[in-house]
Structure formats: structure tokens, C-alpha cells
Design a protein around this motif. Structure first.
Motif: not given
Length: 102
Positions: A1-11, A57-59
Motif C-alpha cells: 500500500m502506498s502513502s496514498s492508500g492506493k495499491s502499489r499496482e494501481k499507482v 482522484t488523479l491516481i
């Protein structure tokens, strides 16, 4: 999980879509044009501090747009579908700019 709360795969998918991959765009096959606001969003995301709502939102926007394009949609179709699903980076960015101006 990245610092954005989104999965690394999504980022990673979003990042590669914006900065690495070439796309069939108006004017031919190429990468997206540089965009100052998007660069600022990515910088905040990379630093992991003061991440704003439109950065998140960008991610989502870019990851979904990439997915739809991988499924065969054109950029215009994928962009419109992603925005219609509520992941409209420009709209969220403009709202933030308006709020900051007040």
C-alpha cells in the motif's frame, strides 16, 4: 500500500499511463503533454505529505483510463467513461483552486 492508500499496482499503472506509455492521441502516437498541475500532484504523492483530494482522484482516473484503453477504448472514450464514473481530475482540481481563491 502506498502513502496514498492506493495499491502499489494501481499507482504504478497510473504512473506508467501518464509518464511512460505512448498513446494514440490527436497528432499521432506519443506520450501525454507535460502538465504542471499533474506534476505537482505526483510530487505530493511521492513525498507522501499534504496529499490533496484531487491527487487521489488523479491516481484513480489514470489507472481506470489505462484499464479501459487496454481493453480497446480510444483515449477519448476511456477519458469520458472515467470522468462519468466520478473520477474527474480536472473538475476536482478546479474545485480545489476555487476553494483556495476564496
Amino acid at each position: 500500500m502506498s502513502s496514498s492508500g492506493k495499491s502499489r499496482e494501481k499507482v504504478r499503472a497510473a504512473y506508467e499511463h501518464v509518464f511512460i506509455k505512448e498513446h494514440d492521441l490527436e497528432g499521432g502516437r506519443r506520450r501525454f503533454d507535460p502538465d504542471y498541475d499533474m506534476a505537482q500532484s505526483w510530487q505530493r504523492l511521492r513525498e507522501g505529505k499534504t496529499v490533496l483530494e484531487h491527487d487521489l482522484t488523479l491516481i484513480e482516473h489514470e489507472a481506470r483510463e489505462a484499464m479501459y484503453m487496454d481493453e480497446g477504448m480510444t483515449y477519448a472514450e476511456a477519458h469520458a467513461k472515467t470522468c462519468s464514473e466520478g473520477y474527474n481530475y480536472v473538475k476536482d482540481l478546479d474545485k480545489w483552486k476555487d476553494d483556495e481563491a476564496q
